[in-house]
Design an enzyme around this catalytic site. Structure first.
Site, PDB file in Angstrom:
ATOM      1  CD1 TRP A  12      -2.499  -1.545  -0.159  1.00  0.00           C
ATOM      2  CD2 TRP A  12      -3.231  -1.095   1.906  1.00  0.00           C
ATOM      3  NE1 TRP A  12      -3.699  -2.195   0.012  1.00  0.00           N
ATOM      4  CE2 TRP A  12      -4.170  -1.937   1.276  1.00  0.00           C
ATOM      5  CE3 TRP A  12      -3.478  -0.688   3.221  1.00  0.00           C
ATOM      6  CZ2 TRP A  12      -5.342  -2.352   1.903  1.00  0.00           C
ATOM      7  CZ3 TRP A  12      -4.633  -1.113   3.851  1.00  0.00           C
ATOM      8  CH2 TRP A  12      -5.558  -1.946   3.194  1.00  0.00           C
ATOM      9  CE  LYS A  13       3.816   1.309  -4.620  1.00  0.00           C
ATOM     10  NZ  LYS A  13       4.583   1.640  -5.781  1.00  0.00           N
ATOM     11  CD  GLU A 104       7.556   3.207  -4.552  1.00  0.00           C
ATOM     12  OE1 GLU A 104       7.034   3.054  -3.438  1.00  0.00           O
ATOM     13  OE2 GLU A 104       6.974   2.927  -5.615  1.00  0.00           O
ATOM     14  N   GLY A 240      -0.428  -0.349  -6.870  1.00  0.00           N
ATOM     15  CA  GLY A 240      -1.664   0.387  -7.136  1.00  0.00           C
ATOM     16  C   GLY A 240      -2.915  -0.480  -7.167  1.00  0.00           C
TER      17      GLY A 240
HETATM   18  C1  PEP Z   1       5.246  -1.919  -5.912  1.00  0.00           C
HETATM   19  O1  PEP Z   1       5.358  -0.767  -5.519  1.00  0.00           O
HETATM   20  O2  PEP Z   1       5.738  -2.841  -5.254  1.00  0.00           O
HETATM   21  C2  PEP Z   1       4.511  -2.150  -7.153  1.00  0.00           C
HETATM   22  C3  PEP Z   1       4.659  -3.298  -7.741  1.00  0.00           C
HETATM   23  O3  PEP Z   1       3.706  -1.129  -7.606  1.00  0.00           O
HETATM   24  P1  PEP Z   1       2.678  -1.177  -8.849  1.00  0.00           P
HETATM   25  O4  PEP Z   1       1.966  -2.504  -8.794  1.00  0.00           O
HETATM   26  O5  PEP Z   1       1.760  -0.032  -8.634  1.00  0.00           O
HETATM   27  O6  PEP Z   1       3.503  -1.052 -10.085  1.00  0.00           O
END
Ligand code: PEP
Length: 258
Positions: A12-13, A104, A240
């Site tokens: 979920w970041k 990130e 996401g």
């Molecule tokens: C993530 O941040 O681990 C990721 C895979 O993001 P997304 O699925 O939004 O690309």
């Protein structure tokens, strides 16, 4: 045919308030193909929410086998590190799994391969299961250095890995994270196969064959089945598309049926 169970994890970041969780949980459970307890008999499932949501999520998903995952932790057990969270602090609230080295963290918080290695070592010393994230940038891929980069990230992360340690690898190409452009199933499979070879070189064939390697990067209900049907893709780390309960549930339904 491998015997690895699929593992589907939401990341979920820095999204979702605690007050969002009831709605999320209701939509998630309503969209699953069967009750969560039955799903968990077939695949492993969990979420890495913000630290502040961890305990709420534990209460909301008490089913045996649910993975409640922290997004990060410091490698020191205690100390003058304002703003950081330690592994013992996570243990105290029942957390046993941590994302380590997400791109990130590497990109915005200057986490080097060395820091990632120290965090993974701290996880092993304190009985935590790290989900170790690796991935190359587009520039690196264009220079045909992707495999070399991934191999050195893995070797640095696992340099202090005692025999028998429990961990998961998440391959997340940086160019695919949050961009809407997922790796093709072929690109992902090729890299997963390569990662398994690196793991075999480090720990032996029988260990490598049992380790789970997740794919992450713009997965969604529409592309997850093809990715999950690749022989070396053992699940997904989902950003996401995990924020919406219905969307995450549909992806888990696909993992149950591949
Ligand atoms: C993530 O941040 O681990 C990721 C895979 O993001 P997304 O699925 O939004 O690309």
């Amino acid at each position: 045919m491998n015997r690895r169970r699929k593992l589907m994890l939401g990341n979920w970041k820095m999204h979702h308030l605690r007050s969002d969780l009831v709605k999320f949980g209701t939509e998630f459970r309503q969209s699953l193909c069967s009750p969560l307890a039955s799903v968990l008999e077939q695949v492993d499932v969990g979420i890495a929410p913000s630290f502040l949501c961890l305990e709420t999520l534990t209460a909301q998903f008490p089913e045996h086998g649910w993975w409640n995952v922290a997004q990060n932790a410091h490698y020191a057990a205690t100390g003058a590190f304002t703003g950081e969270i330690s592994i013992p602090m996570l243990h105290e609230i029942g957390i046993t799994k941590i994302l380590v080295g997400h791109s990130e963290r590497r990109q915005y918080f200057a986490e080097s391969d060395q820091v990632v290695g120290k965090k993974v070592q701290a996880c092993f010393e304190r009985g935590m299961h790290p989900i170790i994230c690796v991935g190359e940038t587009l520039e690196i891929r264009k220079m045909e250095l992707a495999e070399k980069t991934i191999e050195s990230q893995i070797r640095a992360a696992l340099q202090h890995c005692p025999p028998g340690s429990s961990f998961t690898i998440a391959y997340e190409p940086v160019w695919a994270i949050g961009t809407g452009i997922a790796a093709t199933a072929r690109q992902a499979q090729d890299m997963h196969q390569f990662i398994r070879r690196v793991l075999a070189d480090l720990f032996g064939e029988s260990v490598a064959i049992a380790l789970r390697i997740l794919y992450g990067g713009s997965t969604k209900p529409e592309n997850i089945s093809e990715l999950l049907s690749q022989p070396d893709i053992d699940g997904a780390l989902i950003g996401g598309a995990s924020l919406d309960g219905g969307s995450l549930a549909r992806m888990i339904n696909s993992a149950v049926s591949v």
